[in-house]
Design an enzyme around this catalytic site. Structure first.
Site, PDB file in Angstrom:
ATOM      1  N   THR A 153     -18.574   3.113 -43.291  1.00 26.25           N
ATOM      2  CA  THR A 153     -17.709   2.941 -44.340  1.00 26.25           C
ATOM      3  C   THR A 153     -18.249   1.730 -45.251  1.00 26.25           C
ATOM      4  O   THR A 153     -18.945   0.894 -45.054  1.00 26.25           O
ATOM      5  CB  THR A 153     -16.393   2.601 -43.470  1.00 26.25           C
ATOM      6  N   CYS A 179      -7.881  -0.043 -37.805  1.00 22.98           N
ATOM      7  CA  CYS A 179      -9.091  -1.209 -37.300  1.00 22.98           C
ATOM      8  C   CYS A 179     -10.119  -0.508 -37.688  1.00 22.98           C
ATOM      9  O   CYS A 179     -10.530   0.620 -37.664  1.00 22.98           O
ATOM     10  CB  CYS A 179      -8.605  -1.308 -35.890  1.00 22.98           C
ATOM     11  N   THR A 229     -24.668   3.285 -59.759  1.00 26.95           N
ATOM     12  CA  THR A 229     -25.182   2.149 -60.149  1.00 26.95           C
ATOM     13  C   THR A 229     -26.581   2.149 -60.150  1.00 26.95           C
ATOM     14  O   THR A 229     -27.349   1.712 -61.052  1.00 26.95           O
ATOM     15  CB  THR A 229     -24.501   0.901 -59.656  1.00 26.95           C
ATOM     16  N   SER A 258     -19.333   7.514 -58.668  1.00 29.08           N
ATOM     17  CA  SER A 258     -18.640   8.410 -57.501  1.00 29.08           C
ATOM     18  C   SER A 258     -17.093   8.114 -57.300  1.00 29.08           C
ATOM     19  O   SER A 258     -16.511   8.788 -56.464  1.00 29.08           O
ATOM     20  CB  SER A 258     -19.391   7.662 -56.487  1.00 29.08           C
TER      21      SER A 258
HETATM   22  N1  ASP Z   1     -18.436   2.520 -59.156  1.00 26.04           N
HETATM   23  C1  ASP Z   1     -19.845   2.807 -58.705  1.00 26.04           C
HETATM   24  C2  ASP Z   1     -19.906   4.249 -58.198  1.00 26.04           C
HETATM   25  O1  ASP Z   1     -19.493   4.243 -56.994  1.00 26.04           O
HETATM   26  C3  ASP Z   1     -20.204   1.648 -57.997  1.00 26.04           C
HETATM   27  C4  ASP Z   1     -21.720   1.973 -57.566  1.00 26.04           C
HETATM   28  O2  ASP Z   1     -22.469   2.960 -57.600  1.00 26.04           O
HETATM   29  O3  ASP Z   1     -22.094   1.393 -56.279  1.00 26.04           O
HETATM   30  O4  ASP Z   1     -20.545   5.151 -58.611  1.00 26.04           O
END
Ligand code: ASP
Length: 347
Positions: free
Chosen positions: A170, A284, A17, A62
Site C-alpha cells: 500500500t 489498521c 512522475t 495514475s
Molecule cells: N500523481 C502521480 C501518479 O500517480 C504521482 C506519481 O506518479 O507518483 O501518477
C-alpha cells in the site's frame, strides 16, 4: 553471456512522475519518449538484457487509472508473454497498489516477473529515485534461479530498494522515497550492494511451463464503506442497500469491529440477507480481522459479513472485481473470497 541467451524485458510506460523530464524550453515537466530510454538511463545498457519499450497513449496520471487499463495491461502481457523474460510496468504511485493487486488476480499461471515501479521524483531530476527504481526493477525482471526459472514469477512492486508482493502493499507516504509498505507480508527481495531474494517467501508455479491465462472480465459493482464515529443511519443504508452494488468492503476498526447499535447491525443484516457480498477489512495497516474477538465484531459475523483476514483494501477491491467478473453466483464468489488465491492473505 552470449547474445543468444541474453534476457529480455518489456518496459511498459503507463504514465506517472517517473517518466517525466524538464523541458528546457519552459522548464515544465513532460513525459519523455521511452524509445530513447537507454540514452536517458545509460546504466541500463550495462545489463546483458535486451530492453524494448511500449508506451501507452495517452499517458495518464495514475489517479485516472480505470479497470480498462488493467485489461489492456493483461492483454499486452499475454500477447508478448513468449517474447520476454519479464515485464516492468512504469506507473504513477498513487494507484500503483490497486493496479498491482488487480493484475495479480487477472494473470493466471504467471511464471514470469511483472514488476511495477515508479518514483517520487521525475527521472530527469538530479535527486531522482526513479533511476534506482527502474534499474533494480529491470535487474529483478531478468533474474533467474540456478535452474533457469524466473527468480520472482509474481506481480510485484519495487520501490526504494524493496521488492514487495503487489497485492500486499500500500502507498503509505506521499513525499518520502520510502513510499510503499507491505505490513502483513515480508519483502520478497531487498536491493543493497546485491539484490537479496527471500526465495522461501516467493511463490513459484507448480509447473513453470504452464501457459499464461488472463481473466479480463471485471465486475466493478463494489462500494467501500469506511466506518467512522458519527456515520449516519441514512448514509450506511444508502451504501449497503444500494441496488446497484453487488458487494461492499466494510472498512472496520481494529480486528474487524464496527458499531454495535441495532440500526447498524440491522442494515448490515438486511444487506447480507439480500445476497450482497460484505467483506470486513480492517482500517489498521497491520494485523488481521478476527470477528470472534469482540461482541461488536461477532455481530457482523452473525449478520453474514465475511472476513478479509489481513488483506489490504486495494487487494480486496481487485479480488472482488475479478471474482465477480468470472463468477455470476454470489455464493460461489463468497467461498472463493475467503481463500488465499495469490498470496494476498495469510491463510
Ligand atoms: N500523481 C502521480 C501518479 O500517480 C504521482 C506519481 O506518479 O507518483 O501518477
Amino acid at each position: 553471456m552470449s547474445l543468444l541467451n541474453k534476457s529480455s524485458v518489456l518496459l511498459i510506460y503507463t504514465g506517472g512522475t517517473i517518466g517525466m523530464k524538464e523541458d528546457p524550453r519552459d522548464q515544465a515537466l513532460r513525459p519523455f519518449d521511452f524509445s530513447g530510454i537507454l540514452s536517458e538511463v545509460p546504466e541500463l545498457s550495462m545489463f546483458a538484457c535486451k530492453i524494448d519499450s511500449y508506451t501507452f497513449d495517452p499517458l495518464i496520471d495514475s489517479s485516472d487509472v480505470e479497470p480498462q487499463l488493467w485489461q489492456q495491461l493483461a492483454e499486452l502481457i499475454r500477447d508478448r508473454y513468449d517474447d520476454y523474460d519479464g515485464f516492468v510496468i512504469l506507473h504513477g504511485t498513487d494507484t500503483m497498489a490497486y493496479s498491482a493487486s488487480a493484475l495479480s488476480f487477472m494473470l493466471n499461471g504467471l511464471a514470469k516477473p511483472v514488476i511495477f515501479t515508479g518514483s517520487q521524483l521525475p527521472i530527469g531530476r538530479a535527486r531522482t529515485d526513479g533511476k534506482e527504481n527502474l534499474i533494480s526493477s529491470v535487474e529483478i525482471a531478468c533474474a533467474k534461479t540456478p535452474d533457469g526459472q524466473a527468480m520472482v514469477p509474481e506481480v510485484c512492486v519495487f520501490f526504494d530498494s524493496m521488492l514487495l508482493r503487489g497485492n500486499r502493499c500500500t502507498k503509505a507516504n506521499s513525499t518520502a522515497f520510502h513510499a510503499f509498505v507491505s505490513p502483513n507480508y515480508p519483502a520478497l527481495a531487498e536491493a543493497g550492494i546485491n539484490i537479496r531474494y527471500n526465495q522461501r517467501l516467493i511463490h513459484y508455479p507448480a509447473n513453470p511451463d504452464w501457459d499464461l491465462r488472463i481473466d479480463t472480465a471485471l465486475d466493478t459493482r463494489v462500494a467501500i464503506l469506511k466506518v467512522h464515529p458519527g456515520i449516519t443511519e441514512q448514509i450506511t443504508r444508502h451504501v449497503l442497500c444500494d441496488p446497484q452494488i453487488r458487494a461492499c468492503i466494510l472498512e472496520t476498526y481494529g480486528s474487524g469491529n464496527a458499531i454495535s447499535r441495532p440500526w447498524f447491525v440491522d442494515i448490515v443484516r438486511e444487506s447480507a440477507a439480500s445476497g450482497k457480498i460484505l467483506l470486513n477489512v480492517s482500517q489498521c495497516l497491520s494485523g488481521e480481522v478476527d470477528m470472534t474477538l469482540y461482541a461488536t465484531g461477532m455481530a457482523l459475523k452473525n449478520a453474514g459479513v465475511l472476513s478479509g483476514y489481513d488483506i489490504t483494501t486495494e487487494s480486496a477491491l481487485g479480488k472482488l472485481f475479478h471474482l465477480m467478473g468470472i463468477e455470476p453466483d454470489n455464493e460461489r464468489v463468497k467461498s472463493l473470497l475467503e481463500k488465499n488465491l495469490r498470496g494476498e492473505i495469510s491463510k
